[in-house]
Design a protein around this motif. Structure first.
Motif, PDB file in Angstrom:
ATOM      1  N   MET A 142       5.786  -8.406  -9.600  1.00 14.19           N
ATOM      2  CA  MET A 142       4.879  -9.498  -9.247  1.00 14.19           C
ATOM      3  C   MET A 142       5.671 -10.637  -8.575  1.00 14.19           C
ATOM      4  SD  MET A 142       2.255 -11.384 -11.812  1.00 14.19           S
ATOM      5  CE  MET A 142       2.070 -10.092 -12.959  1.00 14.19           C
ATOM      6  N   VAL A 409       1.067  -0.395  -8.277  1.00 16.79           N
ATOM      7  CA  VAL A 409      -0.235  -1.018  -8.039  1.00 16.79           C
ATOM      8  C   VAL A 409      -0.050  -2.507  -7.727  1.00 16.79           C
ATOM      9  CG1 VAL A 409      -2.485  -1.557  -9.066  1.00 16.79           C
ATOM     10  CG2 VAL A 409      -1.383   0.630  -9.572  1.00 16.79           C
ATOM     11  N   VAL A 410       0.785  -3.165  -8.531  1.00 16.52           N
ATOM     12  CA  VAL A 410       0.994  -4.609  -8.342  1.00 16.52           C
ATOM     13  C   VAL A 410       1.685  -4.869  -6.997  1.00 16.52           C
ATOM     14  CG1 VAL A 410       2.193  -6.643  -9.255  1.00 16.52           C
ATOM     15  CG2 VAL A 410       1.051  -5.074 -10.818  1.00 16.52           C
ATOM     16  N   THR A 412       1.825  -3.002  -4.209  1.00 12.05           N
ATOM     17  CA  THR A 412       0.981  -2.717  -3.045  1.00 12.05           C
ATOM     18  C   THR A 412      -0.153  -3.744  -2.928  1.00 12.05           C
ATOM     19  OG1 THR A 412      -0.206  -1.092  -4.377  1.00 12.05           O
ATOM     20  CG2 THR A 412       1.433  -0.223  -2.865  1.00 12.05           C
ATOM     21  N   SER A 413      -0.635  -4.224  -4.083  1.00 13.99           N
ATOM     22  CA  SER A 413      -1.703  -5.225  -4.060  1.00 13.99           C
ATOM     23  C   SER A 413      -1.199  -6.559  -3.494  1.00 13.99           C
ATOM     24  CB  SER A 413      -2.244  -5.423  -5.482  1.00 13.99           C
ATOM     25  OG  SER A 413      -3.185  -6.445  -5.508  1.00 13.99           O
ATOM     26  N   VAL A 414      -0.040  -7.007  -3.965  1.00 13.80           N
ATOM     27  CA  VAL A 414       0.528  -8.272  -3.463  1.00 13.80           C
ATOM     28  C   VAL A 414       0.777  -8.151  -1.961  1.00 13.80           C
ATOM     29  CG1 VAL A 414       2.553  -9.795  -3.568  1.00 13.80           C
ATOM     30  CG2 VAL A 414       1.552  -8.933  -5.680  1.00 13.80           C
ATOM     31  N   ALA A 416      -0.772  -6.145   0.230  1.00 13.96           N
ATOM     32  CA  ALA A 416      -2.044  -6.115   0.971  1.00 13.96           C
ATOM     33  C   ALA A 416      -2.651  -7.511   1.076  1.00 13.96           C
ATOM     34  CB  ALA A 416      -3.024  -5.165   0.288  1.00 13.96           C
ATOM     35  N   LYS A 417      -2.601  -8.261  -0.027  1.00  9.41           N
ATOM     36  CA  LYS A 417      -3.211  -9.594  -0.024  1.00  9.41           C
ATOM     37  C   LYS A 417      -2.488 -10.548   0.913  1.00  9.41           C
ATOM     38  CE  LYS A 417      -5.578  -9.592  -4.394  1.00  9.41           C
ATOM     39  NZ  LYS A 417      -5.457  -9.737  -5.809  1.00  9.41           N
ATOM     40  N   ASN A 418      -1.264 -10.199   1.287  1.00  6.92           N
ATOM     41  CA  ASN A 418      -0.510 -11.053   2.199  1.00  6.92           C
ATOM     42  C   ASN A 418      -0.406 -10.471   3.598  1.00  6.92           C
ATOM     43  OD1 ASN A 418       0.723 -13.469   0.621  1.00  6.92           O
ATOM     44  ND2 ASN A 418       0.816 -11.713  -0.752  1.00  6.92           N
ATOM     45  N   GLY A 419      -1.339  -9.579   3.900  1.00 10.04           N
ATOM     46  CA  GLY A 419      -1.419  -9.075   5.264  1.00 10.04           C
ATOM     47  C   GLY A 419      -0.576  -7.855   5.560  1.00 10.04           C
ATOM     48  N   HIS A 420      -0.113  -7.165   4.529  1.00 11.70           N
ATOM     49  CA  HIS A 420       0.693  -5.964   4.762  1.00 11.70           C
ATOM     50  C   HIS A 420       0.154  -4.805   3.920  1.00 11.70           C
ATOM     51  CE1 HIS A 420       3.642  -8.469   6.846  1.00 11.70           C
ATOM     52  NE2 HIS A 420       3.452  -9.331   5.881  1.00 11.70           N
ATOM     53  N   PRO A 421      -1.011  -4.281   4.289  1.00 17.40           N
ATOM     54  CA  PRO A 421      -1.566  -3.190   3.484  1.00 17.40           C
ATOM     55  C   PRO A 421      -0.674  -1.955   3.516  1.00 17.40           C
ATOM     56  CG  PRO A 421      -2.791  -3.421   5.533  1.00 17.40           C
ATOM     57  CD  PRO A 421      -1.836  -4.570   5.469  1.00 17.40           C
ATOM     58  N   ILE A 422      -0.560  -1.316   2.361  1.00 15.21           N
ATOM     59  CA  ILE A 422       0.259  -0.095   2.287  1.00 15.21           C
ATOM     60  C   ILE A 422      -0.685   1.055   1.943  1.00 15.21           C
ATOM     61  CG2 ILE A 422       2.198   1.053   1.132  1.00 15.21           C
ATOM     62  CD1 ILE A 422       3.296  -1.784   0.487  1.00 15.21           C
TER      63      ILE A 422
END
Lengths: 451, 200
Positions: A142, A409-410, A412-414, A416-422
């Motif tokens: 995180m 999960v954490v 990839t989520s962080v 994605a939320k910052n503009g870098h989806p995995i």
């Protein structure tokens, strides 16, 4: 198969499916299924008050062994030691996060390597592995992924390779110690292993694998890492300062000291004979006392959902154990391996890894602990060999897919939320081969060292 | 009513988006629909196509997992960013029209919320989609059903409530009865009545 065994299997399968489907929060799923196990399996089918009593394991609190363990002992039913330790560490980690410890550490290391991309990449991987040896990988990722993205935006590099590498190393670091990953705590407390037992066995394997995977990720991501930077000098004045991350100097010093005490207690617990339950409780108490008025807020921040999830899970697994299902699974493994220890180890490592890549590794590990106990006594293979195989398989296997472990999960989520989806494809293309390489090394390691 | 938030839920092909845009124009407030995609794309650095791909579509449960509020599903993360965006807009006191995004539930706590669900007869929806997308009747019907299935699944997953259930909305209206323009007029009157009612 008895009616009790049939119901135990049905409840277990339903629980697993419902966890995967994620329609109902997982703690309600395990608690509901746990209640069904007590009523239907133990109550109606087995009519055994003793089985219920053993599963609830409340009497374990009153035993000296639960708090101070001179001889190795195994636990059955709800593994309260695991639950108390995890809850205690949650309180400590929350205190550290509140003081700004993790952000300070990430920024400090970035400054030490003068904010150059490749050195950050390598040091963050190592930091991820080392922190995950003592702290849950969710917290590690995180903070690490958030700082990585912040640095990536300021220094103009792609954060995805770094986040993927950090995730992998967090899971790998978790396999090195007894408290690094929940499956290890379950294995350790259930079978009576110490922190040092893990460090000197799975820890060595994790150390070897860390060297290999740092090299692997460097080779795989080298192009992506240097493409934007082009060796330009870094203007460090624009970057956030490590000292600014510290929210309160007093809290920072206190939380650092408590973390140091936790590490010392864990490393020495085979000498002091303090169990992980005692350490977890002690650490939580000193964190709360030192927090003063904010202690109530810290308690509220404890992830009760995970704690409840564990309680329900242990009850459901006890249903399988008490009805003899897990012995059947152990016999099955023994028969297909023809009693060959190498095949047995390979099955445990690779099947655990394959399962952990797609389903939560905690229920899997909790289920497999009684299986390897039965297998050890039936096939005459040392329990520790099977335990290290199970730990390595479940901890490392979880890295293969985005849903295999909580850290994935954490992270990839962080991202994605910052503009870098995995996407799954992007994730698996890099991390699934790394997982296979590390599993192969671990298998060879177990073969060479123990068989 | 100092703030008005007009939430428009809609069946695919019912003209909900056109109605939302017309209402935004009549009340001189911004509309968030396709624009929301642009806003998210600008904020995160994602491409417009990337946000569009994961916009208002349900995640695949088998390949997704949620841990302490974090989800590996890109669909979930895009949805949460959109919910956060409209929540921030609402909290700032701005008036706006928002299309979909579970807004009738997500913004329920705001007294200025007026929630509308636009539906339509299947025959009318097919006719609209045939013209808009140059499809034959069967293709249009299948396309509508597929889109609505996704919207329903997305809505129900994120709210736990039933998409299109009239009890969720202040007003549910069939745009086939009065036509798109007639529906816009009626809704304008309804919104004005709500605004006047709150001022009394």
């Amino acid at each position: 198969m008895t009616a009790a065994a049939i119901f135990a299997v049905i409840i277990f399968v339903v629980m697993f499916i419902m966890i995967v489907l994620d329609k109902i929060e997982r703690q309600y799923v395990t608690l509901g299924c746990g209640l069904l196990t007590i009523i239907v399996v133990f109550g109606i089918c087995m009519r055994s008050g003793e089985a219920i009593w053993e599963t609830l394991a409340v009497k374990s609190f009153a035993t000296t062994d639960f708090w101070y363990q001179v001889t190795e002992s195994e636990s059955k039913g709800i593994n309260w030691a695991t639950i108390i330790f995890i809850a205690g560490m949650m309180v400590m980690v929350e205190g550290m996060a509140r003081a700004g410890f993790f952000r300070w550490l990430c920024l400090k290391i970035a400054y030490l390597v003068k904010c150059r991309t490749v050195p950050i990449f390598i040091t963050f991987m190592i930091m991820s592995a080392v922190l995950s040896m003592f702290i849950d990988s969710i917290t590690v990722i995180m903070f690490l992924s958030a700082v990585t993205i912040e640095l990536a935006h300021l220094l103009n590099f792609n954060p995805v390779p770094m986040i993927l590498s950090e995730i992998f190393c967090a899971n790998l670091g978790g396999s090195a110690t007894m408290c690094g990953d929940p499956p290890n705590i379950i294995v350790g407390t259930s079978l009576g292993f110490s922190f040092f037992d893990f460090l000197s066995n799975t820890g060595v394997a994790a150390g070897i694998c860390l060297v290999v995977c740092v090299l692997y990720f460097y080779i795989v991501f080298k192009k992506e890492l240097v493409s934007n930077n082009k060796g330009a000098a870094v203007d460090m004045s624009k970057l956030p300062k490590p000292k600014d991350a510290i929210k309160s100097k007093k809290d920072f010093i206190i939380s650092s000291v408590i973390f140091g005490i936790a590490v010392i207690l864990l490393v020495t617990h085979s000498v002091t004979h303090l169990t992980v339950a005692t350490i977890g409780l002690f650490i939580a108490i000193i964190t709360l006392i030192s927090s003063g008025r904010t202690s109530l807020e810290l308690i509220k921040k404890v992830d009760y959902k995970t704690v409840l999830f564990f309680i329900g899970l242990f009850i459901v697994v006890s249903g399988l154990e008490e009805t003899g299902i897990l012995v059947l699974i152990a016999d099955f493994i023994k028969n297909i391996s023809n009693g060959n220890a190498m095949i047995m180890v390979a099955i445990i490592i690779w099947v655990s890894a394959a399962a952990s890549a797609f389903v939560d590794n905690i229920p899997f590990a909790a289920t497999m602990v009684p299986v390897i106990q039965s297998l050890s006594s039936a096939a005459g293979v040392n329990i520790s060999t099977l335990a290290w195989s199970l730990s390595l398989g479940t901890d490392i296997g979880g890295s293969a897919t985005p849903i295999g472990a909580s850290a994935n999960v954490v992270g990839t989520s962080v991202s994605a939320k910052n503009g870098h989806p995995i996407t799954w494809g992007k994730y698996c293309a890099k991390l699934a081969p790394a997982t296979v390489i590390v599993l192969a090394i671990s298998t060879v390691y177990v073969f060479v060292r123990y068989l | 009513m100092s703030q008005i938030i007009i939430s428009i839920g809609r069946e695919f092909g019912s003209g909900g988006r056109v109605i939302a845009e017309a209402l935004a124009k009549r009340f001189d407030i911004p509309v968030y629909d396709r624009h929301l995609i642009t806003e998210i794309a600008e904020k995160t650095g994602l491409s417009h196509d990337q946000v569009e791909k994961y916009n208002e579509v349900p995640k695949s449960r088998l390949i997704s997992r949620r841990v302490r509020g974090f989800s590996n599903s890109i669909e979930d993360n895009i949805a949460e960013m959109q919910f956060e965006f409209i929540e921030n807009k609402a909290a700032s006191g701005d008036s706006f029209v928002v299309v979909g995004r579970c807004s009738e539930t997500k913004l329920k706590k705001y007294p200025g919320l007026i929630s509308i669900f636009v539906l339509g007869d299947m025959s009318a929806k097919i006719k609209r989609i045939k013209e808009l997308y140059n499809m034959n009747e069967n293709e249009a019907k299948a396309f509508i059903e597929k889109k609505d299935r996704k919207r329903k699944s997305y809505h129900n997953y994120h709210t736990g409530l039933h998409w299109g259930d009239s009890r969720l909305y202040d007003i549910s209206i069939n745009s086939t009865r009065l036509g798109i323009d007639g529906t816009i007029d009626l809704l304008e009157d309804y919104i004005k009545a709500r605004i006047n009612g709150s001022q009394k």
